[in-house]
Motif scaffolding. Structure first.
Motif, PDB file in Angstrom:
ATOM      1  N   THR A  96       6.378   2.165   0.008  1.00 12.23           N
ATOM      2  CA  THR A  96       5.215   2.721  -0.690  1.00 12.23           C
ATOM      3  C   THR A  96       4.164   3.059   0.356  1.00 12.23           C
ATOM      4  O   THR A  96       4.193   2.540   1.476  1.00 12.23           O
ATOM      5  N   GLU A  98       0.662   2.721   1.861  1.00 16.19           N
ATOM      6  CA  GLU A  98      -0.508   1.848   1.900  1.00 16.19           C
ATOM      7  C   GLU A  98      -1.329   2.206   3.136  1.00 16.19           C
ATOM      8  O   GLU A  98      -0.801   2.750   4.105  1.00 16.19           O
ATOM      9  N   THR A 163       6.379   9.075   1.207  1.00 14.35           N
ATOM     10  CA  THR A 163       6.913   8.119   2.176  1.00 14.35           C
ATOM     11  C   THR A 163       7.695   8.822   3.279  1.00 14.35           C
ATOM     12  O   THR A 163       7.658   8.408   4.438  1.00 14.35           O
ATOM     13  N   THR A 208      13.457   1.714  -0.079  1.00 13.59           N
ATOM     14  CA  THR A 208      13.041   3.022  -0.570  1.00 13.59           C
ATOM     15  C   THR A 208      13.383   3.157  -2.047  1.00 13.59           C
ATOM     16  O   THR A 208      14.539   2.963  -2.441  1.00 13.59           O
TER      17      THR A 208
END
Length: 282
Positions: A96, A98, A163, A208
């Protein structure tokens, strides 16, 4: 002549562990930099079972925690009188997106910023070794996925960043860092190379989500083993310089050969820009 010393980040599994095992067999002294003490100890035991005569030491640091990176670099510089090869191997594809408190995507922070700071604080030791031997090497693990990277996204908080775009940015930064090292350290006896290891069956992409994650799991049996994927790093760490090519300092390698990059953002100007943008973190 004394055995050469190599430091490998992310050396507890996958490509890092395969590289460490192979270099142990070539009589390198090993420094394993791992985030987990337990996983690092397990890797040390594995390497020593494979090559009982190896000299191997474990240091721990989190590449996303720059204080721990500075501390471990200082410890290594105090403990060791030489460092012949630095392999900046650690990296990951984010599950994810961040961001750090200062707005930098976390995998970019660990993959590029952490390695930049580690390398910077080891430069005195690397330069000392190069002055004595004329041959020190810095190897940065990149990927053919650098084609997805964009320099314009570096250091920016982008809410809709994917991503895979983040991973491409990380790998592009690894190549630009390599070019920057070659430019900054020209004439010191320190050479730098970036590496595409191929599609390797490790825990890469295991977190993933969605279709891409399922695709990676299905494709895993068709991928290279970590041992095969590590071959280019081993070639660059251990081969005579004439085998690598004098003109390939700062270059990008795959399958133990110099290759062209596939991203127009790979320029000397962007390498210099990334260097300057990274300096405030040291």
């Amino acid at each position: 002549m004394k055995d050469k010393t190599v430091l490998i980040t992310g050396a507890n599994s996958g490509l890092g562990l395969a590289t460490a095992k192979a270099l142990a067999k070539k009589s390198f002294d090993l420094i394993l930099l791992c985030r987990s003490e337990k996983k690092g100890q397990d890797a040390m035991a594995d390497i020593q079972r494979d090559t009982p005569t190896v000299k191997v030491n474990l240091v721990t640091a989190d590449l996303a925690d720059l204080d721990s990176v500075r501390d471990v670099a200082r410890k290594i510089s105090q403990q060791y009188s030489r460092l012949d090869v630095l392999i900046n191997n650690a990296g990951y594809t984010p599950a994810t997106i961040e961001f750090t408190p200062d707005g930098i995507e976390k995998s970019f922070y660990a993959s590029h910023v952490g390695h930049f700071v580690l390398t910077w604080h080891l430069l005195d030791l690397l330069k000392k070794t190069a002055a004595e031997t004329g041959d020190v090497r810095i190897i940065n693990l990149s990927s053919a996925a650098h084609f997805m990277g964009k320099k314009a996204r570096f250091f920016r908080h982008i809410d809709n960043l994917s991503t895979w775009s983040a991973y491409g940015d990380d790998k592009l930064a690894n190549i630009l860092f390599t070019k920057g090292l070659a430019r900054q350290l020209d004439g010191t006896g320190i050479r730098s190379y970036s590496v595409h290891p191929g599609a390797v069956s490790t825990n890469f992409g295991s977190d993933t989500p969605g279709f891409v994650g399922q695709l990676l799991k299905v494709a895993s049996p068709l991928m290279r083993s970590p041992e095969k994927g590590a071959k280019t790093s081993i070639f660059l760490a251990a081969s005579p310089l004439k085998s690598i090519g004098d003109g390939n300092n700062g270059g990008y390698f795959a399958d133990s050969q110099s290759k062209a990059v596939s991203n127009r953002d790979v320029t000397d100007e962007n390498a210099d820009w990334l260097w300057e943008k990274s300096l405030p973190f040291v």
